[in-house]
Design a protein around this motif. Sequence first.
Motif, PDB file in Angstrom:
ATOM      1  N   VAL A  11      34.555  35.659  42.688  1.00 15.65           N
ATOM      2  CA  VAL A  11      35.876  36.127  42.260  1.00 15.65           C
ATOM      3  C   VAL A  11      36.522  35.043  41.405  1.00 15.65           C
ATOM      4  N   GLN A  12      37.371  35.457  40.491  1.00 17.47           N
ATOM      5  CA  GLN A  12      38.083  34.493  39.664  1.00 17.47           C
ATOM      6  C   GLN A  12      39.264  33.913  40.424  1.00 17.47           C
ATOM      7  N   GLY A  15      42.297  35.652  42.425  1.00 16.44           N
ATOM      8  CA  GLY A  15      41.857  36.928  42.947  1.00 16.44           C
ATOM      9  C   GLY A  15      41.884  36.991  44.464  1.00 16.44           C
ATOM     10  N   SER A  16      41.387  38.114  44.988  1.00 19.24           N
ATOM     11  CA  SER A  16      41.402  38.357  46.430  1.00 19.24           C
ATOM     12  C   SER A  16      40.045  38.845  46.911  1.00 19.24           C
ATOM     13  N   ASN A  82      43.950  35.885  49.647  1.00 19.60           N
ATOM     14  CA  ASN A  82      44.654  36.119  48.389  1.00 19.60           C
ATOM     15  C   ASN A  82      44.864  34.805  47.651  1.00 19.60           C
ATOM     16  N   SER A  83      45.183  34.905  46.386  1.00 23.42           N
ATOM     17  CA  SER A  83      45.443  33.721  45.554  1.00 23.42           C
ATOM     18  C   SER A  83      44.337  32.694  45.716  1.00 23.42           C
ATOM     19  N   VAL A 118      34.627  30.979  44.066  1.00 23.41           N
ATOM     20  CA  VAL A 118      35.825  31.198  43.252  1.00 23.41           C
ATOM     21  C   VAL A 118      35.671  30.419  41.953  1.00 23.41           C
TER      22      VAL A 118
END
Length: 120
Positions: A11-12, A15-16, A82-83, A118
Amino acid sequence: VQLQASGGGLVQAGGSLRLSCAASGSIFDINDMAWYRQAPGKQRELVAGITKGGFTNYADPVKGRFTISRDVAKMMLYLQMNSLEPEDTAVYYCNADVKPEWGKFYEIHWGQGTLVTVSS
């Protein structure tokens, strides 16, 4: 007793992801549950924990971003992330304090881990 973790992926940043952990086998009861993570070259660390009654605790780096929850009846554990930040990249493991059906004592069991990556 088995713990099966799932939900990891790439995930970037920002993202979540939602991790899940399913407990199965000859289980009489599950007490505390938790998520740990281990980044490359680092020791395994506690991310978040939850009691059977729903009390939670979080490591400082994830407070306000991650939420741990569980479904006691379904013997499921979750981690809403999240985040996400590149520093969250790690293998995430679920952990449970389990009393087997035919056992007298609670035992700690670990899932196999799910990789969260990430990208920045």
